[in-house]
Design an enzyme around this catalytic site. Structure first.
Site, mmCIF file in Angstrom:
data_model
loop_
_atom_site.group_PDB
_atom_site.id
_atom_site.type_symbol
_atom_site.label_atom_id
_atom_site.label_comp_id
_atom_site.label_asym_id
_atom_site.label_seq_id
_atom_site.Cartn_x
_atom_site.Cartn_y
_atom_site.Cartn_z
ATOM 1 C CG ASP A 79 28.311 14.184 -25.191
ATOM 2 O OD1 ASP A 79 28.816 14.873 -24.282
ATOM 3 O OD2 ASP A 79 27.099 13.894 -25.233
ATOM 4 C CE LYS A 80 31.192 14.289 -18.446
ATOM 5 N NZ LYS A 80 31.087 14.143 -17.135
ATOM 6 C CG HIS A 81 27.281 8.927 -19.999
ATOM 7 N ND1 HIS A 81 26.087 9.580 -19.808
ATOM 8 C CD2 HIS A 81 27.275 7.864 -19.159
ATOM 9 C CE1 HIS A 81 25.371 8.931 -18.910
ATOM 10 N NE2 HIS A 81 26.071 7.886 -18.489
ATOM 11 C CB SER A 82 29.988 11.263 -15.749
ATOM 12 O OG SER A 82 29.962 10.899 -14.391
ATOM 13 C CB THR A 119 25.144 17.994 -16.026
ATOM 14 O OG1 THR A 119 26.265 17.180 -15.672
ATOM 15 C CG2 THR A 119 25.625 19.196 -16.811
ATOM 16 N NE ARG A 167 16.645 -0.704 -16.726
ATOM 17 C CZ ARG A 167 17.646 0.161 -16.980
ATOM 18 N NH1 ARG A 167 17.516 1.103 -17.877
ATOM 19 N NH2 ARG A 167 18.769 0.073 -16.328
ATOM 20 C CB SER A 182 19.335 2.901 -20.434
ATOM 21 O OG SER A 182 18.942 4.114 -19.878
ATOM 22 C CE LYS A 186 19.307 7.829 -21.356
ATOM 23 N NZ LYS A 186 18.853 7.611 -20.015
ATOM 24 C CE LYS A 187 25.739 11.518 -22.855
ATOM 25 N NZ LYS A 187 26.131 12.932 -22.832
#
Ligand code: URA
Length: 435
Positions: A79-82, A119, A167, A182, A186-187
């Site tokens: 996967d990727k996260h931005s 997204t 937060r 955080s 999730k990822k």
């Protein structure tokens, strides 16, 4: 254990043990810890930070506060996260490309945050597409298609959901330790084998400076690797929109044109292929970065990414002919007008954040949590730094549904684009790597 004693330790700059952190997260999830205590803990962490060991333990407990997916030997789960940008529709292209190269991509995405697009909002602009399937449907979609892009279910890292909302209203979002836990809780709930992080840096990013972006990247990479997920981060430029379209359905349209080979924005293409190449190397699916880049590119040129994207849309309830009919299926704005700069010259800088805010003002983002989004609005045909603008070449085109909002967006766009005769120094697109 007493919550106030743990808060006191953090307040006084001491380290918490993994069992103390786990105790805190479990009781946060069950509702035993009050909002006030959670806020005090977040503020103490904001000021005094966490050691790497604490961050790893805290992230693991947050991940385990919900369901961690068991894929039963499907293949490489990647996967990727931005960290979020403007005109950043990388996920729409990278997920099917990785699937075409042999990966399985269970992409849990978020909604727009502040001035940046999300997204999930982009996929919600596709009629019928279900961004909130149950876990079994999600797993089936990933296994049969190779990728699925969906939203966070209540079963994914519930502790983060609780802590994030606290937060958000207690000025404790900007803590590297809390952001790390955080994002990764999730990822990593998707039980990933490898993860690539796209840490945006520049005037349209949350981290505007190289130093802050690198600190966040280092924290995410080290915690994720220590939790068993091979992870690398790229710092990429966000001093102008990544693609020439900004706004939900317009970015989906941009992705459709990219996948069908009609139009490929160069900066977007390079970021997608560079991120994909890193994951293919991490998973030993290619020997090196350049063959990874070529493999991702080939998945676009051969049409295999387009085919997988189409299949994913249909499997998750969207139209089966989406790729051919996207322009008539996606919501369209009633006002579509070019915007010209008052003087001729070359684009030397872009206030990217201001463009993002302008899309929110047009109705394409949320001002409050409950706001309904207008998926049709935004910009396309935007110029890039170094492009010429004159009375025949517009800076970009605005899509709006209200003349007053159109006029506001027009003056913001003109102010956001610096057009002069200065010598252009374009920033590097890939600024840094953190392994
Ligand atoms: N995105 C997240 O998911 N969490 C944060 O803390 C910040 C951005």
């Amino acid at each position: 254990m007493l919550a106030q004693e743990l808060i006191r330790k953090k307040r006084d700059g001491l380290s918490l043990t993994s069992s103390e952190l786990d105790w805190f997260v479990k009781r946060l999830t069950s509702g035993y810890i009050s909002e006030g205590q959670a806020a005090a803990f977040a503020m103490a962490t904001y000021f005094n930070g966490m050691s790497l060991e604490e961050r790893v333990a805290f992230t693991m407990s947050m991940r385990d506060s919900g369901e961690v997916i068991d894929w039963q030997s499907t293949g490489p789960i990647i996967d990727k996260h931005s960290t979020g940008g403007i005109g950043d529709n990388v996920s729409l292209l990278l997920a099917p490309a990785l699937a075409a190269c042999g990966g399985y991509v269970p992409m849990v995405s978020g909604r727009g945050l502040g001035h940046t697009g999300g997204t999930l909002d982009k996929f919600d602009s596709i009629p019928g597409y279900n961004t909130q399937p149950d876990l079994d449907t999600f797993k089936r979609a990933v296994k049969s298609t190779g990728c699925a892009i969906v939203g966070q279910t209540p079963k994914v890292a519930p502790a983060d959901k609780i802590l994030y909302s606290i937060r958000d209203v207690t000025a404790t979002v900007e803590s590297i330790d809390l952001i790390t836990a955080s994002i990764l809780s999730k990822k990593l709930s998707a039980n990933l084998d490898a993860l690539v992080l796209d840490i945006k840096c520049g005037n349209g990013a949350f981290m505007t400076s190289h130093r802050d972006a690198k600190t966040l990247a280092e924290s995410l990479v080290s915690v994720s690797n220590l939790l068993g997920c091979k992870t690398i981060a790229l710092l990429t430029d966000m001093n102008e929109p990544l693609a020439s379209s900004v706004g939900n359905s317009l970015e989906v349209m941009n992705a459709v044109e990219f996948l069908s080979g009609k139009k490929r924005d160069q900066r977007l293409f390079n970021v997608v292929c560079s991120l994909g190449a890193e994951l293919l190397v991490l998973m030993d699916l290619v020997e090196n970065r350049s063959s990874g880049f070529a493999k991702i590119k080939n998945s676009f040129d051969s049409g295999s990414s387009a085919e997988i994207f189409s299949k994913m849309i249909a499997v998750l309830g969207g139209p089966s002919n989406f790729l051919d009919k996207a322009s008539s299926i996606l919501p369209r704005a009633t006002i579509v007008e070019d915007v010209y700069a008052p003087q001729s010259g070359t684009v030397s800088a872009v206030d990217t954040r201001s463009l993002g805010i302008s899309v929110v003002e047009l109705g394409g983002g949320r001002r409050t949590v409950k706001d309904k989004i207008d998926y049709s609005v935004g910009f396309d045909n935007l110029l890039s730094i170094g492009d010429k603008a004159d009375k025949n070449i517009p800076i970009g085109r605005i899509h709006a549904n209200d003349w007053e909002k159109f006029e506001e967006a027009k003056s913001r766009m003109i102010r956001a684009y610096k057009i002069d005769d200065q010598k252009i120094k374009k920033c590097d697109l890939i600024i840094d790597y953190v392994k």
